[in-house]
Design a protein around this motif. Structure first.
Motif, PDB file in Angstrom:
ATOM      1  N   LYS A 130       0.645  -1.200   0.021  1.00  0.00           N
ATOM      2  CA  LYS A 130      -0.115   0.002   0.068  1.00  0.00           C
ATOM      3  C   LYS A 130       1.018   1.249  -0.021  1.00  0.00           C
ATOM      4  CE  LYS A 130      -4.522  -0.971   0.715  1.00  0.00           C
ATOM      5  NZ  LYS A 130      -5.579  -0.552  -0.513  1.00  0.00           N
ATOM      6  N   LEU A 131       1.967   1.178   0.641  1.00  0.00           N
ATOM      7  CA  LEU A 131       2.864   2.428   0.958  1.00  0.00           C
ATOM      8  C   LEU A 131       3.439   2.711  -0.576  1.00  0.00           C
ATOM      9  CD1 LEU A 131       4.292   4.647   2.700  1.00  0.00           C
ATOM     10  CD2 LEU A 131       6.212   2.680   2.956  1.00  0.00           C
ATOM     11  N   LEU A 132       3.887   1.637  -1.342  1.00  0.00           N
ATOM     12  CA  LEU A 132       4.413   1.739  -2.483  1.00  0.00           C
ATOM     13  C   LEU A 132       3.526   2.230  -3.375  1.00  0.00           C
ATOM     14  CD1 LEU A 132       6.669   1.239  -4.684  1.00  0.00           C
ATOM     15  CD2 LEU A 132       6.286  -1.129  -4.673  1.00  0.00           C
ATOM     16  N   ALA A 133       2.185   1.769  -3.521  1.00  0.00           N
ATOM     17  CA  ALA A 133       1.246   1.967  -4.467  1.00  0.00           C
ATOM     18  C   ALA A 133       0.788   3.424  -4.282  1.00  0.00           C
ATOM     19  CB  ALA A 133      -0.108   1.075  -4.113  1.00  0.00           C
ATOM     20  N   VAL A 134       0.759   4.141  -2.990  1.00  0.00           N
ATOM     21  CA  VAL A 134       0.531   5.291  -2.683  1.00  0.00           C
ATOM     22  C   VAL A 134       1.634   6.296  -3.397  1.00  0.00           C
ATOM     23  CG1 VAL A 134       0.194   7.003  -0.829  1.00  0.00           C
ATOM     24  CG2 VAL A 134      -1.037   5.019  -0.749  1.00  0.00           C
ATOM     25  N   LEU A 159       3.792   5.403  -5.578  1.00  0.00           N
ATOM     26  CA  LEU A 159       3.728   5.437  -7.331  1.00  0.00           C
ATOM     27  C   LEU A 159       2.569   6.402  -7.691  1.00  0.00           C
ATOM     28  CD1 LEU A 159       4.363   1.698  -7.949  1.00  0.00           C
ATOM     29  CD2 LEU A 159       6.015   3.770  -8.365  1.00  0.00           C
ATOM     30  N   SER A 160       1.611   6.337  -7.010  1.00  0.00           N
ATOM     31  CA  SER A 160       0.269   6.990  -7.549  1.00  0.00           C
ATOM     32  C   SER A 160       0.281   8.499  -7.729  1.00  0.00           C
ATOM     33  CB  SER A 160      -0.845   6.783  -6.555  1.00  0.00           C
ATOM     34  OG  SER A 160      -0.953   7.386  -5.183  1.00  0.00           O
ATOM     35  N   GLN A 161       1.255   9.404  -6.807  1.00  0.00           N
ATOM     36  CA  GLN A 161       1.821  10.555  -6.762  1.00  0.00           C
ATOM     37  C   GLN A 161       2.649  11.094  -7.916  1.00  0.00           C
ATOM     38  OE1 GLN A 161       2.809  11.001  -2.487  1.00  0.00           O
ATOM     39  NE2 GLN A 161       0.721  10.632  -1.732  1.00  0.00           N
ATOM     40  N   ILE A 162       3.314   9.966  -8.673  1.00  0.00           N
ATOM     41  CA  ILE A 162       4.162  10.281  -9.785  1.00  0.00           C
ATOM     42  C   ILE A 162       3.250  10.688 -11.046  1.00  0.00           C
ATOM     43  CG2 ILE A 162       6.043   9.612 -11.230  1.00  0.00           C
ATOM     44  CD1 ILE A 162       6.684   7.877  -8.687  1.00  0.00           C
ATOM     45  N   PRO A 163       3.211  11.704 -11.592  1.00  0.00           N
ATOM     46  CA  PRO A 163       2.662  11.840 -12.922  1.00  0.00           C
ATOM     47  C   PRO A 163       3.014  10.973 -14.010  1.00  0.00           C
ATOM     48  CG  PRO A 163       3.513  13.825 -12.053  1.00  0.00           C
ATOM     49  CD  PRO A 163       3.967  12.910 -11.069  1.00  0.00           C
ATOM     50  N   GLY A 164       2.379  10.338 -14.722  1.00  0.00           N
ATOM     51  CA  GLY A 164       2.489   9.553 -15.836  1.00  0.00           C
ATOM     52  C   GLY A 164       2.345   7.911 -15.203  1.00  0.00           C
ATOM     53  N   ILE A 165       1.888   7.695 -14.255  1.00  0.00           N
ATOM     54  CA  ILE A 165       1.909   6.478 -13.529  1.00  0.00           C
ATOM     55  C   ILE A 165       0.422   6.263 -13.202  1.00  0.00           C
ATOM     56  CG2 ILE A 165       2.435   4.766 -11.463  1.00  0.00           C
ATOM     57  CD1 ILE A 165       5.298   5.705 -11.710  1.00  0.00           C
ATOM     58  N   VAL A 166      -0.087   5.299 -13.546  1.00  0.00           N
ATOM     59  CA  VAL A 166      -1.517   4.656 -13.183  1.00  0.00           C
ATOM     60  C   VAL A 166      -1.311   3.503 -12.416  1.00  0.00           C
ATOM     61  CG1 VAL A 166      -3.858   3.985 -14.004  1.00  0.00           C
ATOM     62  CG2 VAL A 166      -2.181   5.672 -15.454  1.00  0.00           C
ATOM     63  N   VAL A 167      -2.008   3.682 -11.022  1.00  0.00           N
ATOM     64  CA  VAL A 167      -1.912   2.648 -10.271  1.00  0.00           C
ATOM     65  C   VAL A 167      -3.063   2.653  -9.341  1.00  0.00           C
ATOM     66  CG1 VAL A 167      -0.626   3.774  -8.363  1.00  0.00           C
ATOM     67  CG2 VAL A 167      -0.810   1.114  -8.298  1.00  0.00           C
ATOM     68  N   SER A 168      -3.909   1.497  -9.086  1.00  0.00           N
ATOM     69  CA  SER A 168      -5.076   1.335  -8.248  1.00  0.00           C
ATOM     70  C   SER A 168      -4.636   1.214  -6.854  1.00  0.00           C
ATOM     71  CB  SER A 168      -6.081   0.601  -8.913  1.00  0.00           C
ATOM     72  OG  SER A 168      -7.239   0.534  -7.959  1.00  0.00           O
ATOM     73  N   VAL A 169      -4.631   2.164  -5.890  1.00  0.00           N
ATOM     74  CA  VAL A 169      -4.396   2.017  -4.490  1.00  0.00           C
ATOM     75  C   VAL A 169      -5.335   1.051  -3.872  1.00  0.00           C
ATOM     76  CG1 VAL A 169      -3.898   3.099  -2.370  1.00  0.00           C
ATOM     77  CG2 VAL A 169      -2.910   4.069  -4.513  1.00  0.00           C
ATOM     78  N   GLU A 170      -6.756   1.310  -4.013  1.00  0.00           N
ATOM     79  CA  GLU A 170      -7.818   0.434  -3.537  1.00  0.00           C
ATOM     80  C   GLU A 170      -7.518  -0.869  -3.948  1.00  0.00           C
ATOM     81  OE1 GLU A 170      -8.661   2.894  -6.277  1.00  0.00           O
ATOM     82  OE2 GLU A 170      -8.163   4.390  -4.640  1.00  0.00           O
ATOM     83  N   LYS A 171      -7.218  -1.216  -5.189  1.00  0.00           N
ATOM     84  CA  LYS A 171      -6.937  -2.715  -5.227  1.00  0.00           C
ATOM     85  C   LYS A 171      -5.740  -3.388  -4.979  1.00  0.00           C
ATOM     86  CE  LYS A 171      -9.832  -2.417  -9.370  1.00  0.00           C
ATOM     87  NZ  LYS A 171      -9.977  -2.690 -10.746  1.00  0.00           N
ATOM     88  N   THR A 172      -4.882  -2.595  -4.527  1.00  0.00           N
ATOM     89  CA  THR A 172      -3.630  -2.938  -3.809  1.00  0.00           C
ATOM     90  C   THR A 172      -3.863  -3.875  -2.465  1.00  0.00           C
ATOM     91  OG1 THR A 172      -2.382  -1.606  -5.038  1.00  0.00           O
ATOM     92  CG2 THR A 172      -1.232  -2.853  -3.223  1.00  0.00           C
ATOM     93  N   GLN A 173      -4.009  -5.070  -2.444  1.00  0.00           N
ATOM     94  CA  GLN A 173      -4.314  -5.926  -1.069  1.00  0.00           C
ATOM     95  C   GLN A 173      -3.302  -6.761  -0.445  1.00  0.00           C
ATOM     96  OE1 GLN A 173      -7.490  -5.353   0.405  1.00  0.00           O
ATOM     97  NE2 GLN A 173      -7.724  -3.572  -1.144  1.00  0.00           N
TER      98      GLN A 173
END
Length: 91
Positions: free
Chosen positions: A3-7, A9-23
């Motif tokens: 989750k920490l990694l997904a969050v 990465l989600s803050q970097i423009p150009g990257i698409v990641v679903s934080v909610e789906k990271t379980q």
């Protein structure tokens, strides 16, 4: 850790990641930049001792795995390296 990694990465423009789906310990993400140089990205990550895997033939879907021994500092280093690579693209 995932989750920490997904969050991060989600803050970097150009990257698409679903934080909610990271379980679990897996983080799947993609790049939303046209003509993204996947080979250069892999090389950059390798130079920074970061293992990454592409999950489609185009190299546009990536996966990071966070194992039990991964610490917050290491996740932050990965996010910083990815952020630095993407920052160079906008220059």
């Amino acid at each position: 850790m995932a989750k920490l990694l997904a969050v991060g990465l989600s803050q970097i423009p150009g990257i698409v990641v679903s934080v909610e789906k990271t379980q679990t310990n897996l983080v799947y993400w993609s790049v939303s930049i046209d003509n993204f140089d996947h080979k250069a990205f892999f090389s950059y990550m390798q130079k920074h001792n970061i293992r990454i895997k592409a999950f489609d033939e185009d190299g546009n879907l990536y996966r990071f795995v966070t194992h039990y021994h991964i610490r917050n500092e290491q996740v932050e280093q990965v996010v910083a390296a990815v952020k630095a690579f993407f920052a160079e693209l906008s220059n």
